[in-house]
Design a protein around this motif. Structure first.
Motif, PDB file in Angstrom:
ATOM      1  N   THR A  65       0.837  -1.198   0.000  1.00 50.49           N
ATOM      2  CA  THR A  65       0.000   0.000   0.000  1.00 50.49           C
ATOM      3  C   THR A  65       0.871   1.247   0.000  1.00 50.49           C
ATOM      4  OG1 THR A  65      -0.107   0.086   2.420  1.00 50.49           O
ATOM      5  CG2 THR A  65      -1.843  -1.160   1.278  1.00 50.49           C
ATOM      6  N   ALA A  66       0.292   2.342  -0.503  1.00 44.92           N
ATOM      7  CA  ALA A  66       0.982   3.626  -0.489  1.00 44.92           C
ATOM      8  C   ALA A  66      -0.051   4.735  -0.443  1.00 44.92           C
ATOM      9  CB  ALA A  66       1.871   3.779  -1.717  1.00 44.92           C
ATOM     10  N   THR A  67       0.222   5.755   0.356  1.00 41.96           N
ATOM     11  CA  THR A  67      -0.639   6.928   0.414  1.00 41.96           C
ATOM     12  C   THR A  67       0.201   8.168   0.151  1.00 41.96           C
ATOM     13  OG1 THR A  67      -0.339   7.191   2.808  1.00 41.96           O
ATOM     14  CG2 THR A  67      -2.248   5.895   2.058  1.00 41.96           C
ATOM     15  N   VAL A  68      -0.410   9.135  -0.533  1.00 41.03           N
ATOM     16  CA  VAL A  68       0.227  10.418  -0.825  1.00 41.03           C
ATOM     17  C   VAL A  68      -0.750  11.515  -0.432  1.00 41.03           C
ATOM     18  CG1 VAL A  68       1.164  11.923  -2.608  1.00 41.03           C
ATOM     19  CG2 VAL A  68       1.579   9.451  -2.712  1.00 41.03           C
ATOM     20  N   HIS A  69      -0.333  12.412   0.460  1.00 39.50           N
ATOM     21  CA  HIS A  69      -1.174  13.495   0.964  1.00 39.50           C
ATOM     22  C   HIS A  69      -2.474  12.948   1.558  1.00 39.50           C
ATOM     23  CE1 HIS A  69      -1.843  17.718   1.481  1.00 39.50           C
ATOM     24  NE2 HIS A  69      -2.966  17.735   0.785  1.00 39.50           N
ATOM     25  N   GLY A  70      -2.391  11.760   2.148  1.00 39.34           N
ATOM     26  CA  GLY A  70      -3.540  11.153   2.802  1.00 39.34           C
ATOM     27  C   GLY A  70      -4.425  10.317   1.904  1.00 39.34           C
ATOM     28  N   PHE A  71      -4.104  10.221   0.613  1.00 36.45           N
ATOM     29  CA  PHE A  71      -4.938   9.483  -0.329  1.00 36.45           C
ATOM     30  C   PHE A  71      -4.228   8.213  -0.792  1.00 36.45           C
ATOM     31  CE2 PHE A  71      -6.029  14.018  -1.040  1.00 36.45           C
ATOM     32  CZ  PHE A  71      -7.349  13.972  -0.604  1.00 36.45           C
ATOM     33  N   ASP A  72      -4.987   7.132  -0.873  1.00 40.41           N
ATOM     34  CA  ASP A  72      -4.433   5.862  -1.322  1.00 40.41           C
ATOM     35  C   ASP A  72      -4.219   5.898  -2.833  1.00 40.41           C
ATOM     36  OD1 ASP A  72      -4.868   2.904  -2.388  1.00 40.41           O
ATOM     37  OD2 ASP A  72      -4.213   2.763  -0.302  1.00 40.41           O
ATOM     38  N   VAL A  73      -3.030   5.511  -3.273  1.00 36.31           N
ATOM     39  CA  VAL A  73      -2.719   5.618  -4.696  1.00 36.31           C
ATOM     40  C   VAL A  73      -3.528   4.649  -5.546  1.00 36.31           C
ATOM     41  CG1 VAL A  73      -0.382   6.472  -4.256  1.00 36.31           C
ATOM     42  CG2 VAL A  73      -0.762   4.017  -4.555  1.00 36.31           C
ATOM     43  N   ALA A  74      -3.992   3.554  -4.946  1.00 34.71           N
ATOM     44  CA  ALA A  74      -4.760   2.567  -5.697  1.00 34.71           C
ATOM     45  C   ALA A  74      -6.242   2.888  -5.725  1.00 34.71           C
ATOM     46  CB  ALA A  74      -4.531   1.171  -5.119  1.00 34.71           C
ATOM     47  N   SER A  75      -6.810   3.298  -4.582  1.00 32.81           N
ATOM     48  CA  SER A  75      -8.254   3.501  -4.506  1.00 32.81           C
ATOM     49  C   SER A  75      -8.692   4.942  -4.753  1.00 32.81           C
ATOM     50  CB  SER A  75      -8.771   3.062  -3.127  1.00 32.81           C
ATOM     51  OG  SER A  75      -8.172   3.836  -2.095  1.00 32.81           O
ATOM     52  N   ALA A  76      -7.767   5.904  -4.667  1.00 35.64           N
ATOM     53  CA  ALA A  76      -8.126   7.314  -4.888  1.00 35.64           C
ATOM     54  C   ALA A  76      -7.099   7.998  -5.793  1.00 35.64           C
ATOM     55  CB  ALA A  76      -8.237   8.053  -3.559  1.00 35.64           C
ATOM     56  N   PRO A  77      -6.868   7.446  -6.983  1.00 40.69           N
ATOM     57  CA  PRO A  77      -5.824   8.017  -7.853  1.00 40.69           C
ATOM     58  C   PRO A  77      -6.102   9.458  -8.273  1.00 40.69           C
ATOM     59  CG  PRO A  77      -7.161   6.431  -9.067  1.00 40.69           C
ATOM     60  CD  PRO A  77      -7.535   6.295  -7.627  1.00 40.69           C
ATOM     61  N   GLY A  78      -7.375   9.810  -8.471  1.00 38.73           N
ATOM     62  CA  GLY A  78      -7.702  11.177  -8.860  1.00 38.73           C
ATOM     63  C   GLY A  78      -7.308  12.181  -7.807  1.00 38.73           C
ATOM     64  N   ASP A  79      -7.568  11.861  -6.548  1.00 42.34           N
ATOM     65  CA  ASP A  79      -7.189  12.748  -5.448  1.00 42.34           C
ATOM     66  C   ASP A  79      -5.673  12.868  -5.339  1.00 42.34           C
ATOM     67  OD1 ASP A  79      -9.816  13.381  -4.494  1.00 42.34           O
ATOM     68  OD2 ASP A  79      -9.921  11.369  -3.644  1.00 42.34           O
ATOM     69  N   VAL A  80      -4.974  11.758  -5.564  1.00 45.59           N
ATOM     70  CA  VAL A  80      -3.506  11.798  -5.539  1.00 45.59           C
ATOM     71  C   VAL A  80      -2.989  12.725  -6.626  1.00 45.59           C
ATOM     72  CG1 VAL A  80      -1.401  10.462  -5.893  1.00 45.59           C
ATOM     73  CG2 VAL A  80      -3.244   9.519  -4.499  1.00 45.59           C
ATOM     74  N   ARG A  81      -3.529  12.594  -7.842  1.00 40.25           N
ATOM     75  CA  ARG A  81      -3.041  13.409  -8.955  1.00 40.25           C
ATOM     76  C   ARG A  81      -3.275  14.890  -8.726  1.00 40.25           C
ATOM     77  NH1 ARG A  81      -6.023   9.301 -12.955  1.00 40.25           N
ATOM     78  NH2 ARG A  81      -4.514   7.582 -12.832  1.00 40.25           N
ATOM     79  N   ARG A  82      -4.363  15.223  -8.056  1.00 46.27           N
ATOM     80  CA  ARG A  82      -4.620  16.632  -7.759  1.00 46.27           C
ATOM     81  C   ARG A  82      -3.704  17.173  -6.671  1.00 46.27           C
ATOM     82  NH1 ARG A  82      -9.947  15.018  -9.249  1.00 46.27           N
ATOM     83  NH2 ARG A  82     -10.324  14.058  -7.199  1.00 46.27           N
ATOM     84  N   SER A  83      -3.020  16.281  -5.970  1.00 47.84           N
ATOM     85  CA  SER A  83      -2.171  16.687  -4.845  1.00 47.84           C
ATOM     86  C   SER A  83      -0.689  16.726  -5.183  1.00 47.84           C
ATOM     87  CB  SER A  83      -2.373  15.711  -3.665  1.00 47.84           C
ATOM     88  OG  SER A  83      -3.723  15.628  -3.287  1.00 47.84           O
ATOM     89  N   ILE A  84      -0.327  16.304  -6.383  1.00 47.22           N
ATOM     90  CA  ILE A  84       1.093  16.131  -6.699  1.00 47.22           C
ATOM     91  C   ILE A  84       1.485  16.842  -7.986  1.00 47.22           C
ATOM     92  CG2 ILE A  84       1.090  13.855  -5.603  1.00 47.22           C
ATOM     93  CD1 ILE A  84       1.238  12.651  -8.465  1.00 47.22           C
ATOM     94  N   SER A  85       2.789  16.950  -8.171  1.00 51.10           N
ATOM     95  CA  SER A  85       3.360  17.226  -9.484  1.00 51.10           C
ATOM     96  C   SER A  85       4.518  16.257  -9.675  1.00 51.10           C
ATOM     97  CB  SER A  85       3.837  18.666  -9.619  1.00 51.10           C
ATOM     98  OG  SER A  85       5.057  18.845  -8.940  1.00 51.10           O
ATOM     99  N   LEU A  86       4.796  15.932 -10.921  1.00 53.63           N
ATOM    100  CA  LEU A  86       5.861  14.984 -11.250  1.00 53.63           C
ATOM    101  C   LEU A  86       6.752  15.603 -12.305  1.00 53.63           C
ATOM    102  CD1 LEU A  86       7.298  12.222 -11.388  1.00 53.63           C
ATOM    103  CD2 LEU A  86       5.503  11.471 -12.962  1.00 53.63           C
ATOM    104  N   THR A  87       8.032  15.719 -11.980  1.00 54.34           N
ATOM    105  CA  THR A  87       9.022  16.193 -12.944  1.00 54.34           C
ATOM    106  C   THR A  87       9.955  15.035 -13.256  1.00 54.34           C
ATOM    107  OG1 THR A  87       8.924  18.451 -12.081  1.00 54.34           O
ATOM    108  CG2 THR A  87      10.855  17.864 -13.357  1.00 54.34           C
ATOM    109  N   GLY A  88       9.965  14.637 -14.531  1.00 57.11           N
ATOM    110  CA  GLY A  88      10.752  13.483 -14.934  1.00 57.11           C
ATOM    111  C   GLY A  88      12.216  13.811 -15.143  1.00 57.11           C
ATOM    112  N   GLN A  89      12.932  12.873 -15.738  1.00 59.62           N
ATOM    113  CA  GLN A  89      14.370  13.017 -15.868  1.00 59.62           C
ATOM    114  C   GLN A  89      14.767  14.065 -16.895  1.00 59.62           C
ATOM    115  OE1 GLN A  89      16.368   9.269 -16.398  1.00 59.62           O
ATOM    116  NE2 GLN A  89      15.120   8.231 -14.874  1.00 59.62           N
ATOM    117  N   PHE A  90      13.862  14.374 -17.826  1.00 60.79           N
ATOM    118  CA  PHE A  90      14.185  15.328 -18.875  1.00 60.79           C
ATOM    119  C   PHE A  90      13.100  16.403 -18.931  1.00 60.79           C
ATOM    120  CE2 PHE A  90      15.833  11.145 -20.035  1.00 60.79           C
ATOM    121  CZ  PHE A  90      17.183  11.434 -20.116  1.00 60.79           C
TER     122      PHE A  90
END
Length: 267
Positions: A65-90
């Motif tokens: 299991t994994a949670t980000v900003h209190g939201f489970d990445v598997a069961s609440a992916p939309g809430d996770v995406r609204r809480s994060i930003s992702l900067t890749g290698q390039f």
């Protein structure tokens, strides 16, 4: 940088990921405190990017299991995406557009009010105002990476994933990115940083986890990790300048966004 007794901004428990017989993650556990910089250190192939893709909902774990900003990445992916930003290698900037136009575009995609004002604020925040009306394709590597991070922070997400943020950058550009990351954490943003550069983790992280062959083999502050080795014999010698000192003394500490000679483009 603040670390408190609040719930972790990121919590990972027993996460695994395999591709047939290839076991990339074999039970990963760690917590990231709110407003801190957590460095995930490991060599190529250790599983760093795979873990970031799981935490950012781009990939599903096999178990755990994994949670980000209190939201489970598997069961609440939309809430996770609204809480994060992702900067890749390039850097993922549109080189045909100006720096300001890149930021306006992202602000519009996020449905923010007054995207022009948002763009101007981000340009100022990342010391890119003077270069805002130049095509992003003329930016140096450090400027392009700063613009990329600025674009990912439009909307002020509380959690930021930086996956190998200084790959391919020259020494001066790396220092610029480090300064940007430190400012973000100082302002309260939680940052999970993956890197294979030891000095990068040493410069930036509040805590460092070493990922090796799909498992965390050590997790602690820099001071705690140094205590794992016996103390070195103390010898008193004159302090010598570092390569960084020499480099900056020779090239100067000028900002990338400074005015350039007519017809010149930064590379």
């Amino acid at each position: 940088m603040t670390t408190t007794t609040r719930e972790p901004a990121i919590r990972v428990r027993a996460v695994t990921k395999s591709y047939q017989d290839l076991h990339v993650l074999r039970g990963v556990d760690f917590d990231v405190a709110p407003g801190s910089i957590f460095a995930l250190l490991g060599s190529n192939g250790a599983g760093k990017t795979t873990l970031v893709r799981i935490l950012s909902t781009l990939l599903r774990a096999n178990t755990g299991t994994a949670t980000v900003h209190g939201f489970d990445v598997a069961s609440a992916p939309g809430d996770v995406r609204r809480s994060i930003s992702l900067t890749g290698q390039f850097a993922a900037v549109d080189e045909v557009l100006t720096g300001r136009e890149n930021l306006v575009l992202v602000a519009k995609l996020r449905h923010l009010r007054n995207p022009g004002a948002v763009a101007d604020d981000m340009l100022a925040r990342f010391s890119l105002t003077d270069a805002g009306n130049r095509r992003a394709g003329t930016y140096s590597g450090g400027m392009r990476r700063r613009l990329d991070i600025a674009m990912s922070l439009v909307g002020n997400p509380p959690v930021v994933f930086l996956d190998e943020p200084t790959t391919g950058l020259d020494p001066q550009a790396r220092i610029e990115v480090w300064q940007t990351v430190k400012r973000l954490a100082k302002d309260g943003t939680t940052i999970l940083l993956t890197t294979q550069y030891l000095d990068e983790a040493e410069q930036l992280a509040d805590r460092i986890a070493i990922l090796h062959q799909g498992v965390i083999i050590q997790n602690g502050t820099l001071a705690e990790l140094k205590q794992l080795l016996p103390s070195a014999e103390v010898e008193y010698v004159a302090k010598q300048p570092t390569l960084e000192d020499v480099f900056l003394a020779l090239v100067g500490d000028t900002a990338d966004g400074a005015a350039m000679p007519a017809g010149g483009e930064s590379r």
